[in-house]
Scaffold this motif. Structure first.
Motif, PDB file in Angstrom:
ATOM      1  N   ARG A 146       0.846  -1.185   0.000  1.00  0.00           N
ATOM      2  CA  ARG A 146       0.000   0.000   0.000  1.00  0.00           C
ATOM      3  C   ARG A 146       0.889   1.244   0.000  1.00  0.00           C
ATOM      4  O   ARG A 146       2.084   1.165   0.264  1.00  0.00           O
ATOM      5  N   CYS A 147       0.301   2.392  -0.291  1.00  0.00           N
ATOM      6  CA  CYS A 147       1.059   3.645  -0.264  1.00  0.00           C
ATOM      7  C   CYS A 147       1.398   3.997   1.177  1.00  0.00           C
ATOM      8  O   CYS A 147       0.576   3.826   2.075  1.00  0.00           O
ATOM      9  N   SER A 148       2.614   4.474   1.388  1.00  0.00           N
ATOM     10  CA  SER A 148       2.961   4.974   2.718  1.00  0.00           C
ATOM     11  C   SER A 148       2.090   6.179   3.012  1.00  0.00           C
ATOM     12  O   SER A 148       1.851   7.014   2.140  1.00  0.00           O
ATOM     13  N   GLN A 149       1.586   6.245   4.233  1.00  0.00           N
ATOM     14  CA  GLN A 149       0.606   7.274   4.569  1.00  0.00           C
ATOM     15  C   GLN A 149       1.266   8.580   4.984  1.00  0.00           C
ATOM     16  O   GLN A 149       2.128   8.612   5.863  1.00  0.00           O
ATOM     17  N   ASN A 150       0.867   9.635   4.326  1.00  0.00           N
ATOM     18  CA  ASN A 150       1.285  10.982   4.725  1.00  0.00           C
ATOM     19  C   ASN A 150       0.059  11.751   5.202  1.00  0.00           C
ATOM     20  O   ASN A 150      -1.065  11.486   4.768  1.00  0.00           O
ATOM     21  N   LYS A 151       0.290  12.702   6.100  1.00  0.00           N
ATOM     22  CA  LYS A 151      -0.812  13.520   6.572  1.00  0.00           C
ATOM     23  C   LYS A 151      -1.319  14.391   5.432  1.00  0.00           C
ATOM     24  O   LYS A 151      -0.551  15.098   4.779  1.00  0.00           O
ATOM     25  N   THR A 152      -2.605  14.317   5.163  1.00  0.00           N
ATOM     26  CA  THR A 152      -3.193  15.101   4.084  1.00  0.00           C
ATOM     27  C   THR A 152      -4.180  16.110   4.652  1.00  0.00           C
ATOM     28  O   THR A 152      -4.835  15.868   5.666  1.00  0.00           O
ATOM     29  N   ALA A 153      -4.272  17.238   3.987  1.00  0.00           N
ATOM     30  CA  ALA A 153      -5.217  18.263   4.426  1.00  0.00           C
ATOM     31  C   ALA A 153      -6.641  17.810   4.119  1.00  0.00           C
ATOM     32  O   ALA A 153      -6.880  17.115   3.137  1.00  0.00           O
ATOM     33  N   PRO A 154      -7.612  18.171   4.954  1.00  0.00           N
ATOM     34  CA  PRO A 154      -8.995  17.773   4.706  1.00  0.00           C
ATOM     35  C   PRO A 154      -9.529  18.425   3.436  1.00  0.00           C
ATOM     36  O   PRO A 154      -9.088  19.504   3.034  1.00  0.00           O
ATOM     37  N   LYS A 155     -10.486  17.759   2.802  1.00  0.00           N
ATOM     38  CA  LYS A 155     -11.125  18.320   1.617  1.00  0.00           C
ATOM     39  C   LYS A 155     -11.849  19.597   1.997  1.00  0.00           C
ATOM     40  O   LYS A 155     -12.425  19.714   3.073  1.00  0.00           O
ATOM     41  N   THR A 156     -11.852  20.557   1.090  1.00  0.00           N
ATOM     42  CA  THR A 156     -12.460  21.843   1.390  1.00  0.00           C
ATOM     43  C   THR A 156     -13.944  21.848   1.050  1.00  0.00           C
ATOM     44  O   THR A 156     -14.458  20.935   0.392  1.00  0.00           O
ATOM     45  N   TYR A 157     -14.633  22.876   1.498  1.00  0.00           N
ATOM     46  CA  TYR A 157     -16.037  23.082   1.141  1.00  0.00           C
ATOM     47  C   TYR A 157     -16.263  24.577   1.006  1.00  0.00           C
ATOM     48  O   TYR A 157     -15.446  25.398   1.438  1.00  0.00           O
ATOM     49  N   LEU A 158     -17.383  24.953   0.387  1.00  0.00           N
ATOM     50  CA  LEU A 158     -17.733  26.356   0.221  1.00  0.00           C
ATOM     51  C   LEU A 158     -18.813  26.734   1.217  1.00  0.00           C
ATOM     52  O   LEU A 158     -19.799  26.007   1.388  1.00  0.00           O
ATOM     53  N   THR A 159     -18.639  27.857   1.873  1.00  0.00           N
ATOM     54  CA  THR A 159     -19.637  28.366   2.809  1.00  0.00           C
ATOM     55  C   THR A 159     -20.814  28.942   2.018  1.00  0.00           C
ATOM     56  O   THR A 159     -20.700  29.206   0.804  1.00  0.00           O
ATOM     57  N   PRO A 160     -21.959  29.181   2.671  1.00  0.00           N
ATOM     58  CA  PRO A 160     -23.078  29.823   1.971  1.00  0.00           C
ATOM     59  C   PRO A 160     -22.696  31.160   1.337  1.00  0.00           C
ATOM     60  O   PRO A 160     -23.165  31.486   0.245  1.00  0.00           O
ATOM     61  N   ASP A 161     -21.843  31.933   2.007  1.00  0.00           N
ATOM     62  CA  ASP A 161     -21.401  33.217   1.438  1.00  0.00           C
ATOM     63  C   ASP A 161     -20.592  33.005   0.161  1.00  0.00           C
ATOM     64  O   ASP A 161     -20.718  33.770  -0.800  1.00  0.00           O
ATOM     65  N   GLU A 162     -19.768  31.952   0.141  1.00  0.00           N
ATOM     66  CA  GLU A 162     -18.966  31.674  -1.059  1.00  0.00           C
ATOM     67  C   GLU A 162     -19.838  31.131  -2.184  1.00  0.00           C
ATOM     68  O   GLU A 162     -19.598  31.417  -3.362  1.00  0.00           O
ATOM     69  N   ILE A 163     -20.849  30.363  -1.836  1.00  0.00           N
ATOM     70  CA  ILE A 163     -21.809  29.911  -2.850  1.00  0.00           C
ATOM     71  C   ILE A 163     -22.507  31.127  -3.463  1.00  0.00           C
ATOM     72  O   ILE A 163     -22.704  31.205  -4.688  1.00  0.00           O
ATOM     73  N   ALA A 164     -22.864  32.089  -2.606  1.00  0.00           N
ATOM     74  CA  ALA A 164     -23.515  33.306  -3.099  1.00  0.00           C
ATOM     75  C   ALA A 164     -22.605  34.077  -4.054  1.00  0.00           C
ATOM     76  O   ALA A 164     -23.059  34.632  -5.063  1.00  0.00           O
ATOM     77  N   LEU A 165     -21.308  34.120  -3.744  1.00  0.00           N
ATOM     78  CA  LEU A 165     -20.360  34.772  -4.647  1.00  0.00           C
ATOM     79  C   LEU A 165     -20.388  34.126  -6.024  1.00  0.00           C
ATOM     80  O   LEU A 165     -20.366  34.814  -7.055  1.00  0.00           O
ATOM     81  N   MET A 166     -20.448  32.796  -6.035  1.00  0.00           N
ATOM     82  CA  MET A 166     -20.479  32.082  -7.304  1.00  0.00           C
ATOM     83  C   MET A 166     -21.799  32.324  -8.042  1.00  0.00           C
ATOM     84  O   MET A 166     -21.819  32.500  -9.270  1.00  0.00           O
ATOM     85  N   GLU A 167     -22.901  32.363  -7.295  1.00  0.00           N
ATOM     86  CA  GLU A 167     -24.213  32.609  -7.912  1.00  0.00           C
ATOM     87  C   GLU A 167     -24.274  33.996  -8.558  1.00  0.00           C
ATOM     88  O   GLU A 167     -24.929  34.168  -9.601  1.00  0.00           O
ATOM     89  N   ASN A 168     -23.611  34.952  -7.947  1.00  0.00           N
ATOM     90  CA  ASN A 168     -23.795  36.349  -8.351  1.00  0.00           C
ATOM     91  C   ASN A 168     -22.837  36.838  -9.438  1.00  0.00           C
ATOM     92  O   ASN A 168     -22.903  38.007  -9.826  1.00  0.00           O
ATOM     93  N   VAL A 169     -21.941  35.986  -9.912  1.00  0.00           N
ATOM     94  CA  VAL A 169     -21.066  36.406 -11.008  1.00  0.00           C
ATOM     95  C   VAL A 169     -21.909  36.560 -12.279  1.00  0.00           C
ATOM     96  O   VAL A 169     -22.595  35.610 -12.689  1.00  0.00           O
ATOM     97  N   PRO A 170     -21.907  37.723 -12.911  1.00  0.00           N
ATOM     98  CA  PRO A 170     -22.691  37.907 -14.145  1.00  0.00           C
ATOM     99  C   PRO A 170     -22.230  36.937 -15.240  1.00  0.00           C
ATOM    100  O   PRO A 170     -21.032  36.688 -15.399  1.00  0.00           O
ATOM    101  N   ALA A 171     -23.181  36.400 -15.968  1.00  0.00           N
ATOM    102  CA  ALA A 171     -22.854  35.459 -17.038  1.00  0.00           C
ATOM    103  C   ALA A 171     -21.932  36.089 -18.067  1.00  0.00           C
ATOM    104  O   ALA A 171     -21.099  35.409 -18.684  1.00  0.00           O
ATOM    105  N   SER A 172     -22.056  37.392 -18.256  1.00  0.00           N
ATOM    106  CA  SER A 172     -21.224  38.095 -19.237  1.00  0.00           C
ATOM    107  C   SER A 172     -19.747  38.050 -18.879  1.00  0.00           C
ATOM    108  O   SER A 172     -18.881  38.150 -19.749  1.00  0.00           O
ATOM    109  N   GLU A 173     -19.433  37.889 -17.576  1.00  0.00           N
ATOM    110  CA  GLU A 173     -18.029  37.810 -17.154  1.00  0.00           C
ATOM    111  C   GLU A 173     -17.455  36.407 -17.322  1.00  0.00           C
ATOM    112  O   GLU A 173     -16.246  36.226 -17.252  1.00  0.00           O
ATOM    113  N   LEU A 174     -18.323  35.440 -17.540  1.00  0.00           N
ATOM    114  CA  LEU A 174     -17.870  34.052 -17.607  1.00  0.00           C
ATOM    115  C   LEU A 174     -17.740  33.516 -19.028  1.00  0.00           C
ATOM    116  O   LEU A 174     -16.842  32.729 -19.333  1.00  0.00           O
TER     117      LEU A 174
END
Length: 382
Positions: free
Chosen positions: A188-216
């Motif tokens: 098996r692979c030797s185990q190294n300490k890995t950082a936990p998987k990230t998540y987005l807060t409701p405020d960060e989800i809102a940031l993603m929702e509010n980006v105008p389509a024209s900018e994307l």
């Protein structure tokens, strides 16, 4: 002692059955499989104990059957026992051969996708053996062999997680051979300490929702929409891609998503918010565009444009959060945010189609401060 060749009485789902060598030794009966031979009963000649000539592979199959029968007969005529049959052969068996046998034995239980992944492991082991000019055998694999394999995978551009999955399949195949190798669990692979998987807060989800389509632009806007739908419905990317109009129903004037989780085979029913309905109609209820890898790369671009740049740990260094986001972050974020908002874990499990609470719990990524702020509302802390 009686030895004869038989067609196994219990056919597989496709109607074919295995060919086995029947051995009766002093009243004790055992059957030894002839590897990789499955035929329909109509092609079996019971009297001749052979495959009928009308089968397209009759000559090849009968040659294999004769060889296997001679191997079994020679073992017992030389005083061998049922317990030690094939033991030496198993120790000297190639890892790739053991994997082939493992696939053969489990093909009815495993999905076509899982079988394909095992074949992928076989190909990687062959490439590894060729690169190192070695012959990987079941009886000799150990931690050093695993380390060499992991280094090879890294040199080919694969992540450590991919190497770990291949080694897991090798362990499964090795254990099935029942070889006396005390080092198998160290493959098996030797185990190294890995950082936990990230998540987005409701405020960060809102940031993603509010980006105008024209900018994307069209592509990024579409990937952003798919990510948000995965968040709203707690979906894996594969389940999101399979969405169609037939997955939606109305009850008492409210719209619901009704689907079946591909991985756990569980039904999920999720209320559809207005934002989700607008995105679905925008894409005509078709979320199949672009591969998972493409979506993963593009959602990071969306997150960067949205300004989701809080620093998080990755490979022992701090990087902007947008660099570590993937499509699966949507499902993880939804589970975590619902938990932080006070929904019961049982309710989250039902909405997302997790099999049990323990498998769901690994999705929760809230930190100590998040929990402390949530706890502040309880009387105990007032």
């Amino acid at each position: 002692m009686t030895i004869r060749t038989v067609l196994w009485a219990q056919p597989r789902k496709d109607g074919t059955a295995a060919v086995k060598i029947y051995v009766n030794l002093k009243g004790v009966v055992r059957y030894f499989k002839v590897d990789s031979i499955y035929i329909e009963p109509e092609y079996w000649d019971k009297a001749k104990q052979a495959v009928k000539a009308k089968h397209p592979s009759a000559k090849l199959y009968n040659a294999k059957i004769r060889a296997r029968k001679l191997e079994v007969e020679e073992h017992f005529l030389n005083g061998g026992t049922f317990q030690d049959f094939g033991k030496t052969k198993a120790e000297n068996k190639l890892v790739t051969e053991a994997l082939e046998e493992y696939i053969d034995l489990n093909q009815e239980e495993y999905s076509p996708k899982t079988i394909k992944l095992y074949h992928c492991t076989i190909n990687r082991i062959k490439q590894f053996d060729n690169e190192y000019s070695i012959t990987s055998k079941i009886g000799s694999i150990d931690a050093n062999w695993a380390d060499d394999f992991v280094r090879y995978m890294k040199s080919m551009g694969y992540k450590k997680s991919a190497a770990s999955l291949h080694l897991s399949r090798v362990r499964n195949a090795a254990k099935q051979q029942r070889v006396d190798n005390p080092h198998i669990e160290k493959v098996r692979c030797s185990q190294n300490k890995t950082a936990p998987k990230t998540y987005l807060t409701p405020d960060e989800i809102a940031l993603m929702e509010n980006v105008p389509a024209s900018e994307l632009g069209e592509t990024l806007d579409t990937v952003r929409d798919f990510f948000l739908l995965a968040y709203y419905f707690l979906l894996r990317n594969s389940d999101l891609s399979a969405i169609s109009r037939s997955n939606f129903m109305e009850k008492n004037g409210k719209m619901f998503y009704v689907g079946r989780n591909k991985k756990t085979k569980t039904q999920v029913i999720v209320p559809v918010k207005q934002k989700a309905k607008e995105i679905l109609e925008k894409h005509n209820y078709d979320c199949s565009a672009y591969s998972n890898g493409w979506r993963n790369s593009k959602i990071r671009e969306v997150a960067e444009i949205a300004g989701i740049n809080a620093l998080v740990e990755q490979n022992n260094e701090l990087v902007p959060k947008y660099q570590v986001i993937s499509m699966h972050t949507a499902r993880r974020s939804a589970a975590t945010n619902l938990d932080m908002q006070g929904m019961s874990q049982h309710g989250i499990k039902m909405l997302g189609g997790w099999k049990n609470i323990s498998s769901l719990s690994v999705y929760f990524r809230s930190g100590n401060m998040d929990v402390a702020e949530k706890a502040e509302q309880f009387e105990h802390f007032k």
